[in-house]
Structure formats: C-alpha cells, structure tokens
Write an enzyme that holds these catalytic residues in place. Structure first.
Site, PDB file in Angstrom:
ATOM      1  CB  SER A 144      -0.876   0.012   1.251  1.00  0.00           C
ATOM      2  OG  SER A 144      -1.492   1.276   1.418  1.00  0.00           O
ATOM      3  CE1 TYR A 158      -4.137  -2.229   5.105  1.00  0.00           C
ATOM      4  CE2 TYR A 158      -3.502   0.017   4.500  1.00  0.00           C
ATOM      5  CZ  TYR A 158      -3.930  -1.254   4.131  1.00  0.00           C
ATOM      6  OH  TYR A 158      -4.131  -1.547   2.805  1.00  0.00           O
TER       7      TYR A 158
HETATM    8  P1  NDP Z   1     -11.440  -6.282   0.202  1.00  0.00           P
HETATM    9  O1  NDP Z   1     -11.744  -6.190   1.659  1.00  0.00           O
HETATM   10  O2  NDP Z   1     -12.371  -5.659  -0.767  1.00  0.00           O
HETATM   11  O3  NDP Z   1     -11.196  -7.826  -0.198  1.00  0.00           O
HETATM   12  C1  NDP Z   1     -10.320  -8.558   0.595  1.00  0.00           C
HETATM   13  C2  NDP Z   1     -10.108  -9.927   0.003  1.00  0.00           C
HETATM   14  O4  NDP Z   1      -9.159 -10.599   0.846  1.00  0.00           O
HETATM   15  C3  NDP Z   1     -11.347 -10.777  -0.006  1.00  0.00           C
HETATM   16  O5  NDP Z   1     -11.285 -11.677  -1.084  1.00  0.00           O
HETATM   17  C4  NDP Z   1     -11.256 -11.519   1.341  1.00  0.00           C
HETATM   18  O6  NDP Z   1     -11.866 -12.798   1.361  1.00  0.00           O
HETATM   19  C5  NDP Z   1      -9.769 -11.726   1.433  1.00  0.00           C
HETATM   20  N1  NDP Z   1      -9.341 -11.863   2.800  1.00  0.00           N
HETATM   21  C6  NDP Z   1      -9.509 -11.000   3.831  1.00  0.00           C
HETATM   22  N2  NDP Z   1      -8.983 -11.517   4.951  1.00  0.00           N
HETATM   23  C7  NDP Z   1      -8.469 -12.722   4.604  1.00  0.00           C
HETATM   24  C8  NDP Z   1      -7.812 -13.731   5.316  1.00  0.00           C
HETATM   25  N3  NDP Z   1      -7.574 -13.631   6.625  1.00  0.00           N
HETATM   26  N4  NDP Z   1      -7.435 -14.841   4.654  1.00  0.00           N
HETATM   27  C9  NDP Z   1      -7.686 -15.001   3.342  1.00  0.00           C
HETATM   28  N5  NDP Z   1      -8.334 -14.069   2.608  1.00  0.00           N
HETATM   29  C10 NDP Z   1      -8.711 -12.944   3.243  1.00  0.00           C
HETATM   30  O7  NDP Z   1      -9.986  -5.647   0.060  1.00  0.00           O
HETATM   31  P2  NDP Z   1      -9.233  -5.007  -1.215  1.00  0.00           P
HETATM   32  O8  NDP Z   1      -9.515  -5.794  -2.417  1.00  0.00           O
HETATM   33  O9  NDP Z   1      -9.477  -3.545  -1.206  1.00  0.00           O
HETATM   34  O10 NDP Z   1      -7.731  -5.206  -0.742  1.00  0.00           O
HETATM   35  C11 NDP Z   1      -6.872  -6.205  -1.280  1.00  0.00           C
HETATM   36  C12 NDP Z   1      -5.444  -5.870  -0.872  1.00  0.00           C
HETATM   37  O11 NDP Z   1      -5.102  -4.585  -1.374  1.00  0.00           O
HETATM   38  C13 NDP Z   1      -5.234  -5.805   0.645  1.00  0.00           C
HETATM   39  O12 NDP Z   1      -3.968  -6.343   0.963  1.00  0.00           O
HETATM   40  C14 NDP Z   1      -5.257  -4.315   0.926  1.00  0.00           C
HETATM   41  O13 NDP Z   1      -4.551  -3.980   2.084  1.00  0.00           O
HETATM   42  C15 NDP Z   1      -4.604  -3.770  -0.329  1.00  0.00           C
HETATM   43  N6  NDP Z   1      -4.888  -2.374  -0.621  1.00  0.00           N
HETATM   44  C16 NDP Z   1      -6.162  -1.948  -0.885  1.00  0.00           C
HETATM   45  C17 NDP Z   1      -6.386  -0.618  -1.184  1.00  0.00           C
HETATM   46  C18 NDP Z   1      -7.752  -0.072  -1.467  1.00  0.00           C
HETATM   47  O14 NDP Z   1      -7.891   1.168  -1.509  1.00  0.00           O
HETATM   48  N7  NDP Z   1      -8.762  -0.882  -1.695  1.00  0.00           N
HETATM   49  C19 NDP Z   1      -5.278   0.354  -1.210  1.00  0.00           C
HETATM   50  C20 NDP Z   1      -3.984  -0.210  -0.932  1.00  0.00           C
HETATM   51  C21 NDP Z   1      -3.816  -1.526  -0.659  1.00  0.00           C
HETATM   52  P3  NDP Z   1     -13.408 -13.027   1.846  1.00  0.00           P
HETATM   53  O15 NDP Z   1     -14.246 -12.557   0.709  1.00  0.00           O
HETATM   54  O16 NDP Z   1     -13.559 -14.478   2.078  1.00  0.00           O
HETATM   55  O17 NDP Z   1     -13.585 -12.204   3.075  1.00  0.00           O
END
Ligand code: NDP
Length: 247
Positions: free
Chosen positions: A142, A156
């Site tokens: 991030s 975070y």
């Molecule tokens: P979302 O919350 O929209 O989606 C998260 C995804 O990760 C889902 O598929 C969820 O699965 C899965 N997940 C969450 N916790 C776990 C876990 N403990 N084990 C396995 N899978 C897990 O997040 P984003 O798509 O926005 O984020 C994805 C990545 O990008 C993250 O690492 C986030 O920190 C990073 N990021 C996001 C930004 C943003 O603005 N959106 C900016 C910068 C970085 P399930 O559906 O089963 O819950």
C-alpha cells in the site's frame, strides 16, 4: 499470438472480492490456471471461478484464512496437487483496522500482523518450494507504507511497510533462483475495503492528483505485467499505482 502466461499456474490470496478477484480474472485471461483463497465468502469465490471458467480458463477456490499457518500451507499444496505446478504467487489478502494508537487493541494488532505479515511470509515460504526459474512473487502492499494521509492507520501502515522491506530482502534471496519479487503499492482503489462513496472518500479524492479512485482492473494490469516474462528485469521494486496520491 500465444497468451503470455499460457502453461503457468498462479495462486492469488484473497481472490473472492476486490483487487484479488480482478487479479485472478486477469491472470486467467493471460492464460494462467488460477487458484484463489478466501475466508468468509465461498459464494463470491465460486463466482470468480465460474467467471474464469466461462471465459475458457481454469480456476480453483480454496478456503484458507491467511492468519492460519496450516491452512495457508494446505492451500499451496492443493494448488500444486490440483493444477500441477506453481509459477506466480500474488500475496493480496489483507485486512485493515482503524484506530489511534491509544485506542488500538492487542487483538486488532495481532489480527493485522497475522494476516498482512505472517500470512505473506508463510505463503511465500511454501510457494517458493515449488517455483523454478521465471517464478514471480507479487505483493499487494500500500502507499500507506510510505505516506500516511490521515490519523488512525498507523498499524495498517506498519504492516504494509513490513511488506516493502520484505520485498527488497526477498528479491536478493531469490534472484539466484531466477524468481522476481515485487510489491505493488496501490493508492485508493474502489473495493469493499475502501468504497468510493465511503466516509474517507472525499478526503482521499482531494489528495489524489487525478481526483478519483482507481479501479481493481487498473491494479490487475500492473500485476499482469509483473507476472509476464517481459518483466524479468524488475525485482525488489516497490511500485506505486496511486493516481498521484503521493505525488
Ligand atoms: P477487500 O476487503 O475488498 O477484499 C479482501 C479480500 O481478501 C477478499 O477476497 C477476502 O476474502 C480476502 N481476505 C480477507 N482476509 C483474509 C484472510 N484472513 N485470509 C484469506 N483471505 C482474506 O480488500 P481489497 O480488495 O481492497 O484489498 C486487497 C489488498 O489490497 C489488501 O492487501 C489491501 O490492504 C490492499 N490495498 C487496498 C487498497 C484499497 O484502496 N482498496 C489500497 C492499498 C492496498 P473473503 O471474501 O472471504 O472475506
């Protein structure tokens, strides 16, 4: 012309929603067979698999909480057993929790560290056992590891800073094996984690030079490049895709 990732196998952690779902679909479009993990959304994970299969690709959904060491090891093993090999790992699964330092609980701290750091370590350590020359480790970090735009995200940011450092060290460790390691650092991307109409949205858009949120597909395009043979000379890089959030 052949697809860039034909014959390759990718594992995307957290591939049921948001960035991970877009990345899984993009890698499949590029020709890779794709395994994706999820924790709480089996239905959404199945929808991603069905979308990939409907487009002629091959995919597999695996329940694996990134905080659970054995579950992550099992997901890597299942990927290799079912899809035959492993070439690309995208460490995408991540969680966020907000709170000023004096209000942040140990449980919240432990969960962020377990999913955002330990889960990445375990998946990477397991995945590289199966990777050969041309392997790819791609982190989803991030911009918050370099820049903190507002209060309440220190833990975070700590976890994402760890991923940036881990990326540099791993690039050195794995270069002799022909495996590249890179960290994509997105700015605000429209997902469930960061809705474009959420509480922070207006503030985030103002800081972002382009004045808008990014889309998951835009990040997936950068993953596609880093996964491709064309990116063989890119390693140890922390690459921002943030619409000028940190410009
Ligand atoms: P979302 O919350 O929209 O989606 C998260 C995804 O990760 C889902 O598929 C969820 O699965 C899965 N997940 C969450 N916790 C776990 C876990 N403990 N084990 C396995 N899978 C897990 O997040 P984003 O798509 O926005 O984020 C994805 C990545 O990008 C993250 O690492 C986030 O920190 C990073 N990021 C996001 C930004 C943003 O603005 N959106 C900016 C910068 C970085 P399930 O559906 O089963 O819950």
């Amino acid at each position: 012309m052949g697809k860039t990732l034909a014959g390759k196998v990718a594992l995307v952690t957290g591939g049921s929603r948001g960035l991970g779902a877009a990345i899984a679909k993009r890698l499949a479009q590029d020709g890779a067979a794709v395994a994706l993990t999820y924790t709480s959304s089996p239905q959404k994970a199945d929808e991603v698999v069905l979308a990939i299969e409907a487009a002629g690709g091959k995919a597999l959904a695996l329940a694996a909480d990134s905080a659970d060491v054995e579950a992550v090891k099992h997901a890597v093993a299942e990927t290799v057993n079912t899809l035959g090999r492993l070439d690309i790992l995208v460490n995408n699964a991540g969680v966020i929790a907000f709170g000023l330092i004096d209000q942040f609980s140990m449980d919240q701290f432990d969960r962020l560290v377990a999913v955002n750091i330990k889960g990445v370590f375990v998946a990477t350590q397991e995945a590289i056992r199966h990777m050969g020359e041309g392997g790819r480790i791609i982190m989803i970090g991030s911009v918050s590891s370099d820049s903190t735009a507002f209060a309440g995200v220190s833990v975070y940011a700590l976890t994402k800073g760890a991923i940036a450092s881990f990326t540099r060290g791993l690039a050195r460790d794995l270069a002799p094996r022909g495996i590249t390691v890179n960290n994509i650092q997105p700015g605000p991307i429209e997902t469930d984690m960061n809705p474009a109409e959420g509480d922070f949205a207006d503030g985030l858009k103002k800081i972002t030079a382009l004045g808008r949120y990014g889309q998951s597909d835009e990040v997936a395009g950068l993953v596609s490049y880093l996964a491709s043979p064309e990116a063989a000379f890119v390693t140890g890089a922390n690459l921002k895709i943030d619409g000028g959030f940190t410009a």
